[in-house]
Design a protein around this motif. Sequence first.
Motif, PDB file in Angstrom:
ATOM      1  N   UNK A  11       0.813  -1.207   0.000  1.00 36.94           N
ATOM      2  CA  UNK A  11       0.000   0.000   0.000  1.00 36.94           C
ATOM      3  C   UNK A  11       0.845   1.255   0.000  1.00 36.94           C
ATOM      4  N   UNK A  12       1.876   1.291   0.857  1.00 38.68           N
ATOM      5  CA  UNK A  12       2.741   2.466   0.930  1.00 38.68           C
ATOM      6  C   UNK A  12       3.485   2.679  -0.380  1.00 38.68           C
ATOM      7  N   UNK A  13       3.778   1.585  -1.082  1.00 36.19           N
ATOM      8  CA  UNK A  13       4.484   1.679  -2.364  1.00 36.19           C
ATOM      9  C   UNK A  13       3.535   1.936  -3.528  1.00 36.19           C
ATOM     10  N   UNK A  14       2.245   2.085  -3.241  1.00 39.61           N
ATOM     11  CA  UNK A  14       1.230   2.385  -4.251  1.00 39.61           C
ATOM     12  C   UNK A  14       1.144   1.285  -5.312  1.00 39.61           C
ATOM     13  N   UNK A  15       1.284   0.049  -4.875  1.00 40.42           N
ATOM     14  CA  UNK A  15       1.124  -1.070  -5.798  1.00 40.42           C
ATOM     15  C   UNK A  15      -0.356  -1.363  -6.002  1.00 40.42           C
ATOM     16  N   UNK A  16      -0.736  -1.852  -7.156  1.00 37.98           N
ATOM     17  CA  UNK A  16      -2.142  -2.229  -7.357  1.00 37.98           C
ATOM     18  C   UNK A  16      -2.498  -3.422  -6.473  1.00 37.98           C
TER      19      UNK A  16
END
Length: 436
Positions: free
Chosen positions: A384-389
């Motif tokens: 989530x923090x890495x903005x992954x789908x």
Amino acid sequence: MSHPSVSRIGRTLTTLTAVATCSAGLLSTTATADPARGAQPPSTYPNLAPTPPMGWNNWSYYQCDGLNEKVVLDNARALVRSGLAHKGYRTVTVDDCWMTKERSADGELVIDRTKFPHGMAYIGEQLHKMGLKFGIYEDVGKLTCGKNPGSYGHFAQDAKLYAAWKVDYLKADGCNVPVPQGQSKEQVFHDLYTQQSQALRATGRRIVFSISAPAYFQFSGDEVWHRVITWSGQLGNLWRGGADIALQQSSAAEKWKSISGNFRYNANLADLQRPGRWNDPDFLLVGDSGLPRAEMQSQMSLWAMMAAPLISSTDLGKLSPEALKILGNREVIAVDQDPLGVQGRIVQQDGDAAVLAKPLHNGDRAIALFNGGSTARTLSVTAGAADLPKAKSYRLHDLVTGRSTRTTRTIVARDVPPHATVLYRVKAERQGVSSH
């Protein structure tokens, strides 16, 4: 070659993000008031660098005293022989001190024939025969940083000369710029770089334009600094943002401090870059320069994450196999040259450690976990923090070791050595609805 003070390090993300976001909105405009005269500037410079430029420049390693025709052409041949040119390192740039101290009677720049006995048109011809591009250096001030004639008052004349020599790339510095009474430094710099930009366009030759203006405003306050970056992105294709990278004769510790410092200021300028318009944190020192493997790999990985120009400045003929492998890593180069053209952003910081994330054109993400500290650390970031789908699992491919692993939620790099960076290409697998 520019000479601002040492870059600021450790600035807070909160302040930078707020100012950068404000400045980033200006990038979408193609015409703003000229700070010098209130006039409208020329239309945006042609997009001649759809991906970050790659190549070689003599400055950091050779400077003025070591520059000559043989050095330039030997390094160009090494680019081809090593396979680096085939991997994208194609622009060979001759930096300061290629000219004599005085112009000719008719105002022309005079080539230093001791250093370049066959002249600059010959250099361009030889580079083009090798399948390479020809870059050259000048300055918008009265003198270059090396006290040679600048282009001040001669922009059109010099640009015609570059075109006649079949130059493909101009690096225009900002040393020795006179600021008349009643005008601001920014007004003058904007006016001079506008003149240079217009002169290059008027030649009809497609010359990539590298601007050094922002480096001279790094300590003028973020509002001014970011504004200068904004108009640099209208007048040229890339820009130097801050301090020069360390020179070859610097100690290994000084070189690492320089690499780390330039990374830290440039990483926070992501909002001021856009595809085809590149923040430039200066040269790659990867080579026989006293740097250990971890530090060389970190610079290459971090520059790739930032979509920075990959311009080597070392003796390419003496590259160690280790350094050549780092410079030539196709998968890391692909992150830098990704067609989406997005600069990776810092998504997590913890002391000297930082995690960057960068979207790639095929839907993958590049994730870099950087340990800037002096002891080994285990670094991690949630999906989530890495903005992954959202996905049920993620495939992590280490772009340096070639190993692949899978995770369901948290991306981890264990026991990362001091000054090292782990660079993953991350692919979402088996799309699902698992939470982060």
